[in-house]
Design a protein around this motif. Structure first.
Motif, short mmCIF file in Angstrom:
data_model
loop_
_atom_site.label_atom_id
_atom_site.label_comp_id
_atom_site.label_asym_id
_atom_site.label_seq_id
_atom_site.Cartn_x
_atom_site.Cartn_y
_atom_site.Cartn_z
N TRP A 272 0.84 4.14 -2.74
CA TRP A 272 0.59 5.52 -2.32
C TRP A 272 1.68 6.46 -2.82
O TRP A 272 1.39 7.54 -3.32
N ARG A 273 2.94 6.04 -2.72
CA ARG A 273 4.03 6.88 -3.21
C ARG A 273 4.00 6.99 -4.73
O ARG A 273 4.35 8.02 -5.28
N GLY B 221 0.36 9.17 -5.43
CA GLY B 221 0.21 10.49 -4.84
C GLY B 221 1.50 11.12 -4.39
O GLY B 221 1.47 12.14 -3.72
N ALA C 61 0.83 -1.20 0.00
CA ALA C 61 0.00 0.00 0.00
C ALA C 61 0.87 1.26 0.00
O ALA C 61 0.55 2.24 -0.68
N SER C 62 2.00 1.23 0.72
CA SER C 62 2.88 2.40 0.73
C SER C 62 3.53 2.61 -0.63
O SER C 62 3.72 3.74 -1.07
#
Length: 71
Positions: free
Chosen positions: A24-25, A28, A20-21
């Motif tokens: 996300w990076r 966004g 998920a990280s």
């Protein structure tokens, strides 16, 4: 629920959090330049085509005498 279940669930949650990280990076995150973007702000490889080290192509054809030799 035993200790092995807790460890397994923790590992799965840690892996899901890591993925998920990354997403996300990637979606966004900041749009800052880095090496590999060829923005021209640094001297690392924004010079055009890279130097060719190895050529990949068809092997040279062997004559009948060379092809039938036993090595």
């Amino acid at each position: 629920m035993g200790w092995q279940d807790v460890v397994a669930i923790g590992a799965v949650l840690a892996a899901a959090g890591y993925l998920a990280s990354l997403v996300w990076r990637g979606v966004g995150g900041e749009k800052s330049g880095s090496c590999g973007t060829a923005c021209g702000k640094c001297s690392s490889g924004a010079q055009g085509e890279p130097e060719q080290i190895v050529t990949i192509g068809a092997a040279p054809a062997l004559g009948r005498a060379e092809a039938t030799k036993v090595r």
